[in-house]
Design a protein around this motif. Structure first.
Motif, mmCIF file in Angstrom:
data_model
loop_
_atom_site.group_PDB
_atom_site.id
_atom_site.type_symbol
_atom_site.label_atom_id
_atom_site.label_comp_id
_atom_site.label_asym_id
_atom_site.label_seq_id
_atom_site.Cartn_x
_atom_site.Cartn_y
_atom_site.Cartn_z
ATOM 1 N N MET A 1 0.843 -1.175 0.000
ATOM 2 C CA MET A 1 0.000 0.000 0.000
ATOM 3 C C MET A 1 0.888 1.238 0.000
ATOM 4 S SD MET A 1 -2.696 1.468 2.922
ATOM 5 C CE MET A 1 -2.728 -0.044 3.773
ATOM 6 N N GLN A 2 0.579 2.142 -0.879
ATOM 7 C CA GLN A 2 1.343 3.379 -0.962
ATOM 8 C C GLN A 2 0.913 4.298 0.189
ATOM 9 O OE1 GLN A 2 0.923 5.393 -4.680
ATOM 10 N NE2 GLN A 2 2.311 7.027 -4.118
ATOM 11 N N ARG A 3 1.878 4.962 0.770
ATOM 12 C CA ARG A 3 1.590 5.859 1.897
ATOM 13 C C ARG A 3 1.885 7.292 1.505
ATOM 14 N NH1 ARG A 3 1.563 3.582 7.470
ATOM 15 N NH2 ARG A 3 1.143 1.398 7.154
ATOM 16 N N GLU A 4 1.172 8.196 2.145
ATOM 17 C CA GLU A 4 1.343 9.616 1.892
ATOM 18 C C GLU A 4 1.453 10.320 3.241
ATOM 19 O OE1 GLU A 4 -1.248 13.169 -0.166
ATOM 20 O OE2 GLU A 4 -1.422 11.128 -0.957
ATOM 21 N N SER A 5 2.347 11.283 3.327
ATOM 22 C CA SER A 5 2.525 12.042 4.566
ATOM 23 C C SER A 5 1.595 13.239 4.586
ATOM 24 C CB SER A 5 3.966 12.540 4.685
ATOM 25 O OG SER A 5 4.848 11.463 4.778
ATOM 26 N N ILE A 6 0.968 13.459 5.751
ATOM 27 C CA ILE A 6 0.110 14.630 5.938
ATOM 28 C C ILE A 6 0.352 15.176 7.340
ATOM 29 C CG2 ILE A 6 -1.681 13.841 4.350
ATOM 30 C CD1 ILE A 6 -3.343 13.077 6.824
ATOM 31 N N THR A 7 -0.088 16.383 7.572
ATOM 32 C CA THR A 7 0.001 16.978 8.899
ATOM 33 C C THR A 7 -1.404 17.052 9.479
ATOM 34 O OG1 THR A 7 1.901 18.312 8.248
ATOM 35 C CG2 THR A 7 0.664 19.040 10.190
ATOM 36 N N ILE A 8 -1.540 16.554 10.689
ATOM 37 C CA ILE A 8 -2.836 16.584 11.382
ATOM 38 C C ILE A 8 -2.626 17.242 12.732
ATOM 39 C CG2 ILE A 8 -4.715 15.207 12.349
ATOM 40 C CD1 ILE A 8 -4.016 13.025 10.360
ATOM 41 N N ARG A 9 -3.526 18.114 13.097
ATOM 42 C CA ARG A 9 -3.452 18.773 14.400
ATOM 43 C C ARG A 9 -4.505 18.170 15.316
ATOM 44 N NH1 ARG A 9 -1.230 21.839 10.911
ATOM 45 N NH2 ARG A 9 0.024 23.678 11.235
ATOM 46 N N PHE A 10 -4.035 17.533 16.386
ATOM 47 C CA PHE A 10 -4.913 16.894 17.356
ATOM 48 C C PHE A 10 -5.057 17.774 18.582
ATOM 49 C CE2 PHE A 10 -3.164 13.239 15.076
ATOM 50 C CZ PHE A 10 -4.300 12.479 14.860
ATOM 51 N N PRO A 11 -6.208 17.731 19.248
ATOM 52 C CA PRO A 11 -6.309 18.380 20.559
ATOM 53 C C PRO A 11 -5.294 17.721 21.501
ATOM 54 C CG PRO A 11 -8.489 17.801 19.738
ATOM 55 C CD PRO A 11 -7.485 17.169 18.820
ATOM 56 N N SER A 12 -4.617 18.509 22.300
ATOM 57 C CA SER A 12 -3.532 18.002 23.155
ATOM 58 C C SER A 12 -3.970 16.884 24.077
ATOM 59 C CB SER A 12 -2.952 19.143 23.996
ATOM 60 O OG SER A 12 -2.412 20.129 23.164
ATOM 61 N N ASP A 13 -5.147 17.033 24.702
ATOM 62 C CA ASP A 13 -5.595 15.994 25.638
ATOM 63 C C ASP A 13 -5.915 14.687 24.909
ATOM 64 O OD1 ASP A 13 -7.751 17.286 24.433
ATOM 65 O OD2 ASP A 13 -9.091 16.966 26.126
ATOM 66 N N LEU A 14 -6.495 14.764 23.724
ATOM 67 C CA LEU A 14 -6.786 13.553 22.956
ATOM 68 C C LEU A 14 -5.495 12.870 22.527
ATOM 69 C CD1 LEU A 14 -8.783 11.668 21.541
ATOM 70 C CD2 LEU A 14 -8.724 13.237 19.585
ATOM 71 N N LEU A 15 -4.518 13.645 22.102
ATOM 72 C CA LEU A 15 -3.232 13.097 21.699
ATOM 73 C C LEU A 15 -2.549 12.386 22.866
ATOM 74 C CD1 LEU A 15 -1.116 12.816 19.482
ATOM 75 C CD2 LEU A 15 -0.194 15.030 20.187
ATOM 76 N N ALA A 16 -2.590 12.990 24.045
ATOM 77 C CA ALA A 16 -1.979 12.381 25.228
ATOM 78 C C ALA A 16 -2.674 11.070 25.585
ATOM 79 C CB ALA A 16 -2.029 13.354 26.394
ATOM 80 N N GLN A 17 -4.002 11.055 25.516
ATOM 81 C CA GLN A 17 -4.744 9.830 25.822
ATOM 82 C C GLN A 17 -4.418 8.731 24.823
ATOM 83 O OE1 GLN A 17 -8.925 10.648 26.006
ATOM 84 N NE2 GLN A 17 -8.695 12.236 27.552
ATOM 85 N N ALA A 18 -4.384 9.078 23.546
ATOM 86 C CA ALA A 18 -4.093 8.093 22.510
ATOM 87 C C ALA A 18 -2.692 7.507 22.689
ATOM 88 C CB ALA A 18 -4.235 8.728 21.129
ATOM 89 N N LYS A 19 -1.727 8.345 22.958
ATOM 90 C CA LYS A 19 -0.360 7.854 23.150
ATOM 91 C C LYS A 19 -0.253 6.953 24.366
ATOM 92 C CE LYS A 19 2.274 11.368 20.691
ATOM 93 N NZ LYS A 19 3.287 12.426 20.780
ATOM 94 N N SER A 20 -0.995 7.273 25.421
ATOM 95 C CA SER A 20 -0.915 6.453 26.632
ATOM 96 C C SER A 20 -1.619 5.112 26.462
ATOM 97 C CB SER A 20 -1.514 7.201 27.825
ATOM 98 O OG SER A 20 -2.922 7.302 27.697
ATOM 99 N N LEU A 21 -2.553 5.004 25.516
ATOM 100 C CA LEU A 21 -3.318 3.771 25.341
ATOM 101 C C LEU A 21 -2.801 2.861 24.237
ATOM 102 C CD1 LEU A 21 -6.919 5.216 25.744
ATOM 103 C CD2 LEU A 21 -5.626 3.860 27.400
ATOM 104 N N LYS A 22 -1.901 3.334 23.408
ATOM 105 C CA LYS A 22 -1.418 2.488 22.315
ATOM 106 C C LYS A 22 -0.564 1.358 22.875
ATOM 107 C CE LYS A 22 2.765 4.983 20.963
ATOM 108 N NZ LYS A 22 3.687 3.906 21.259
ATOM 109 N N GLY A 23 -0.538 0.267 22.129
ATOM 110 C CA GLY A 23 0.241 -0.893 22.557
ATOM 111 C C GLY A 23 1.725 -0.616 22.544
ATOM 112 N N GLY A 24 2.481 -1.435 23.258
ATOM 113 C CA GLY A 24 3.920 -1.226 23.386
ATOM 114 C C GLY A 24 4.674 -1.276 22.075
ATOM 115 N N THR A 25 4.323 -2.213 21.200
ATOM 116 C CA THR A 25 5.024 -2.335 19.921
ATOM 117 C C THR A 25 4.313 -1.592 18.801
ATOM 118 O OG1 THR A 25 3.836 -4.382 19.396
ATOM 119 C CG2 THR A 25 5.955 -4.600 20.538
#
Length: 84
Positions: A1-25
């Motif tokens: 699958m071809q990938r494309e880079s984009i810039t996305i602006r997330f709300p800070s609290d949502l970004l922090a929650q997502a990072k804390s919940l992602k799996g280790g690998t």
């Protein structure tokens, strides 16, 4: 699958929650791609559901409420069964 880079602006609290919940690998990129894929599929399914509902309404307006065909099917089965 071809990938494309984009810039996305997330709300800070949502970004922090997502990072804390992602799996280790799991990478944050993988988490976002999977979430977006699920959302796209959900929206496609919802759009298909809406089209089905609209088609049902169109058929209902054209033909009216159909009678229950269960009894007719039973009668046809009895006629086709020579042992009955």
């Amino acid at each position: 699958m071809q990938r494309e880079s984009i810039t996305i602006r997330f709300p800070s609290d949502l970004l922090a929650q997502a990072k804390s919940l992602k799996g280790g690998t799991e990478s944050f990129n993988d988490l976002v791609v999977q979430a977006l894929d699920q959302e796209v599929r959900r929206r496609q399914a919802f759009a298909a559901h809406k089209r089905i509902q609209m088609r049902r309404q169109t058929v209902l307006k054209r033909t009216g409420v159909q009678t229950d065909s269960a009894e007719l099917v039973r009668e046809l089965r009895v006629e086709d069964d020579p042992s009955a």
